[in-house]
Write a protein that holds these residues in place. Structure first.
Motif, PDB file in Angstrom:
ATOM      1  N   ALA A  13      -5.971  13.917  46.256  1.00 50.55           N
ATOM      2  CA  ALA A  13      -6.608  14.699  45.196  1.00 50.55           C
ATOM      3  C   ALA A  13      -5.629  14.917  44.049  1.00 50.55           C
ATOM      4  O   ALA A  13      -4.467  15.302  44.264  1.00 50.55           O
ATOM      5  N   LYS A  16      -7.105  19.530  43.185  1.00 52.80           N
ATOM      6  CA  LYS A  16      -7.197  19.805  44.624  1.00 52.80           C
ATOM      7  C   LYS A  16      -8.456  20.564  45.037  1.00 52.80           C
ATOM      8  O   LYS A  16      -8.987  21.372  44.265  1.00 52.80           O
ATOM      9  N   TYR A  17      -8.854  20.306  46.268  1.00 50.50           N
ATOM     10  CA  TYR A  17      -9.869  21.100  46.989  1.00 50.50           C
ATOM     11  C   TYR A  17      -9.089  22.097  47.833  1.00 50.50           C
ATOM     12  O   TYR A  17      -8.205  21.713  48.587  1.00 50.50           O
ATOM     13  N   TRP A  18      -9.391  23.374  47.683  1.00 48.16           N
ATOM     14  CA  TRP A  18      -8.647  24.353  48.494  1.00 48.16           C
ATOM     15  C   TRP A  18      -9.535  25.556  48.775  1.00 48.16           C
ATOM     16  O   TRP A  18      -9.595  26.496  47.979  1.00 48.16           O
ATOM     17  N   VAL A  26     -19.155  22.793  55.412  1.00 47.99           N
ATOM     18  CA  VAL A  26     -18.050  22.274  54.600  1.00 47.99           C
ATOM     19  C   VAL A  26     -18.468  22.176  53.123  1.00 47.99           C
ATOM     20  O   VAL A  26     -18.459  21.120  52.509  1.00 47.99           O
ATOM     21  N   SER A 106      -7.235  12.721  57.559  1.00 48.10           N
ATOM     22  CA  SER A 106      -8.607  13.028  57.964  1.00 48.10           C
ATOM     23  C   SER A 106      -9.596  12.461  56.948  1.00 48.10           C
ATOM     24  O   SER A 106     -10.748  12.214  57.279  1.00 48.10           O
ATOM     25  N   GLY A 137     -17.694  16.054  58.274  1.00 49.38           N
ATOM     26  CA  GLY A 137     -16.541  15.847  59.161  1.00 49.38           C
ATOM     27  C   GLY A 137     -15.269  16.433  58.584  1.00 49.38           C
ATOM     28  O   GLY A 137     -14.500  17.110  59.249  1.00 49.38           O
ATOM     29  N   SER A 138     -15.050  16.187  57.298  1.00 47.49           N
ATOM     30  CA  SER A 138     -13.865  16.692  56.613  1.00 47.49           C
ATOM     31  C   SER A 138     -14.136  16.625  55.115  1.00 47.49           C
ATOM     32  O   SER A 138     -14.593  15.591  54.619  1.00 47.49           O
ATOM     33  N   SER A 140     -12.404  16.314  52.351  1.00 40.72           N
ATOM     34  CA  SER A 140     -11.796  15.260  51.536  1.00 40.72           C
ATOM     35  C   SER A 140     -12.391  13.887  51.853  1.00 40.72           C
ATOM     36  O   SER A 140     -12.301  12.974  51.031  1.00 40.72           O
ATOM     37  N   SER A 191      -4.614  22.278  57.419  1.00 38.02           N
ATOM     38  CA  SER A 191      -5.214  22.531  56.101  1.00 38.02           C
ATOM     39  C   SER A 191      -6.467  23.389  56.258  1.00 38.02           C
ATOM     40  O   SER A 191      -6.739  24.251  55.426  1.00 38.02           O
ATOM     41  N   ARG A 192      -7.210  23.139  57.349  1.00 41.05           N
ATOM     42  CA  ARG A 192      -8.441  23.913  57.547  1.00 41.05           C
ATOM     43  C   ARG A 192      -8.129  25.408  57.672  1.00 41.05           C
ATOM     44  O   ARG A 192      -8.737  26.244  57.006  1.00 41.05           O
ATOM     45  N   MET A 242      -2.288  25.237  43.425  1.00 41.23           N
ATOM     46  CA  MET A 242      -2.823  25.317  44.786  1.00 41.23           C
ATOM     47  C   MET A 242      -1.760  25.838  45.748  1.00 41.23           C
ATOM     48  O   MET A 242      -2.011  26.719  46.561  1.00 41.23           O
ATOM     49  N   ASP A 282       0.196  17.850  49.257  1.00 38.26           N
ATOM     50  CA  ASP A 282      -0.978  18.305  49.995  1.00 38.26           C
ATOM     51  C   ASP A 282      -0.542  19.235  51.126  1.00 38.26           C
ATOM     52  O   ASP A 282       0.479  19.880  51.000  1.00 38.26           O
ATOM     53  N   ALA A 283      -1.293  19.262  52.213  1.00 38.79           N
ATOM     54  CA  ALA A 283      -0.996  20.254  53.258  1.00 38.79           C
ATOM     55  C   ALA A 283       0.123  19.773  54.183  1.00 38.79           C
ATOM     56  O   ALA A 283      -0.022  19.727  55.410  1.00 38.79           O
TER      57      ALA A 283
HETATM   58  C1  2P0 Z   1      -7.519  17.815  48.946  1.00 33.05           C
HETATM   59  N1  2P0 Z   1      -6.558  18.879  50.973  1.00 33.05           N
HETATM   60  O1  2P0 Z   1      -8.249  18.037  47.965  1.00 33.05           O
HETATM   61  C2  2P0 Z   1      -6.863  19.020  49.580  1.00 33.05           C
HETATM   62  C3  2P0 Z   1      -5.559  19.342  48.935  1.00 33.05           C
HETATM   63  C4  2P0 Z   1      -5.222  19.258  51.288  1.00 33.05           C
HETATM   64  C5  2P0 Z   1      -4.650  19.807  50.050  1.00 33.05           C
HETATM   65  O2  2P0 Z   1      -8.623  18.251  51.507  1.00 33.05           O
HETATM   66  O3  2P0 Z   1     -11.266  21.476  56.521  1.00 33.05           O
HETATM   67  O4  2P0 Z   1      -8.810  17.695  55.871  1.00 33.05           O
HETATM   68  O5  2P0 Z   1     -11.630  19.066  57.061  1.00 33.05           O
HETATM   69  O6  2P0 Z   1     -12.538  20.028  54.922  1.00 33.05           O
HETATM   70  O7  2P0 Z   1     -10.331  17.735  53.842  1.00 33.05           O
HETATM   71  C6  2P0 Z   1      -7.215  18.518  53.318  1.00 33.05           C
HETATM   72  O8  2P0 Z   1      -8.239  19.165  53.954  1.00 33.05           O
HETATM   73  O9  2P0 Z   1     -10.072  19.814  55.241  1.00 33.05           O
HETATM   74  C7  2P0 Z   1      -7.501  18.550  51.882  1.00 33.05           C
HETATM   75  P1  2P0 Z   1     -11.460  20.117  55.970  1.00 33.05           P
HETATM   76  P2  2P0 Z   1      -9.423  18.465  54.758  1.00 33.05           P
HETATM   77  O10 2P0 Z   1      -7.285  16.668  49.360  1.00 33.05           O
END
Ligand code: 2P0
Length: 331
Positions: A13, A16-18, A26, A106, A137-138, A140, A191-192, A242, A282-283
């Motif tokens: 990303a 970012k998604y946070w 999700v 993931s 599932g996840s 990202s 990260s979750r 983030m 990232d995480a």
């Molecule tokens: C991202 N991350 O946007 C952010 C930035 C980490 C930091 O997406 O809970 O494995 O499965 O939806 O997608 C990592 O989290 O979390 C992530 P879930 P995911 O890439």
């Protein structure tokens, strides 16, 4: 018995998604924007059969424990419930990474699982439907359905939360992302869990959320105008903001190590000397550096000299998800 196989690439990303507003579905708190990369991918085969007494999940040929399998089973249940499938499945996943640095993702894993499962069940999903499914599932993983740049639209419910490709006139092929491998150990805060703790307790969380629409608009404008400086600036800013939120969580935490900081500061120093490169994290403690591909050789040489002990992985823009036939599958 029915079987399907898919290959999906990981994405990083830039915006970012946070944090989630709905953990079961999700649904994220904000839109995010990513670049899919060629360096890491996952191939997964899902086979449903009346003969299987339970789901079995193999990762890199090792049978996984109950906890890892439960995450996969929960995902399969989404489709089993919807399509009245009663069969259990065997899931075989292979992560392809250029080093043994524990860079499993993931995003690629859950996107490949979504593709393989929908192929096994002959669902013929559109990219948008596949993105929505991978999201379950996840988060990202919703973005790994597409090659190049993608934006995950947060939406308000299951139907409206999915990623879309961002038109870029192939500009992504002129970019490089370098991975500086700091540590391959499992992270202390997933990260979750980390994003949820931040949403619930961080004094800085609202500030992060308020800043996203502006950053997202800047990133999309930069892609449209092929403005590398603007894209780099907003990429680094989004990452720093983030990570800032985690410091104000309760209990506080950070994914940065002293080595991460050393590398980020070196990137800033290079910029001050006139070399256009930007960091994002990232995480976990690994640092990714965004730069123009034409400058790649020079930066690799500089980094190898400055950090001779670090593993370095070179990535370029990667393709979207591929549903594979038997002939395509690596042995
Ligand atoms: C991202 N991350 O946007 C952010 C930035 C980490 C930091 O997406 O809970 O494995 O499965 O939806 O997608 C990592 O989290 O979390 C992530 P879930 P995911 O890439």
């Amino acid at each position: 018995m029915s079987s399907g196989t898919a290959r999906a690439y990981t994405n990083i990303a830039l915006i970012k998604y946070w944090g989630k507003k709905d953990q079961a579905l999700v649904l994220p708190m904000n839109n995010s924007l990513s670049l899919t990369l060629d360096a890491f991918y996952t191939e997964t085969t899902v086979t449903f059969s009346d003969d299987f007494p339970a789901d079995q999940f193999y990762l890199d040929e090792k049978l996984q424990d109950q906890k890892a399998t439960a995450k996969i089973s929960n995902f399969l249940d989404v489709l089993r419930d919807k399509h009245q499938v009663k069969q259990f499945a065997t899931i075989k996943s292979q992560n392809f990474v250029p080093t043994a640095a524990g860079l499993a993702s993931s995003a690629s894993g859950l996107a490949a699982l979504a593709g393989a499962t929908s192929a096994a069940l002959n669902l013929n999903l559109s990219s948008q439907e596949l993105s929505r499914l991978a999201r379950r599932g996840s988060g990202s993983a919703s973005r790994s359905i597409y090659g190049g740049f993608a934006e995950w639209l947060q939406g308000t419910d299951d139907q409206t939360s999915y990623a879309v490709p961002i038109a870029s006139d192939h500009w992504e092929n002129e970019l490089t992302m370098l991975f500086m491998i700091v540590d391959d150990q499992e992270k202390a805060v997933s990260s979750r869990d980390g994003m949820q703790r931040t949403v619930e307790t961080s004094a800085f969380y609202q500030g992060w959320l308020d800043s996203v629409p502006h950053d997202l608009a800047k990133a999309k404008k930069a892609i449209h105008e092929k403005d590398f400086t603007a894209l780099g600036e907003v990429t680094e800013a989004s990452s720093l903001k983030m990570h800032g939120t985690t410091l104000a969580a309760n209990p506080p935490f950070t994914y940065w190590s002293s080595e991460s900081l050393r590398i980020m500061q070196f990137v800033q120093q290079l910029r001050a000397e006139g070399f256009a490169c930007y960091s994002t994290m990232d995480a976990g403690p690994n640092v990714k550096i965004l730069l123009e591909r034409k400058n790649e050789e020079q930066l690799i040489a500089t980094l190898k000299e400055k950090f001779p002990e670090k593993q370095l992985v070179v990535a370029h823009a990667g393709p979207g998800i591929e549903i594979l036939t038997k002939e395509d599958v690596n042995p």
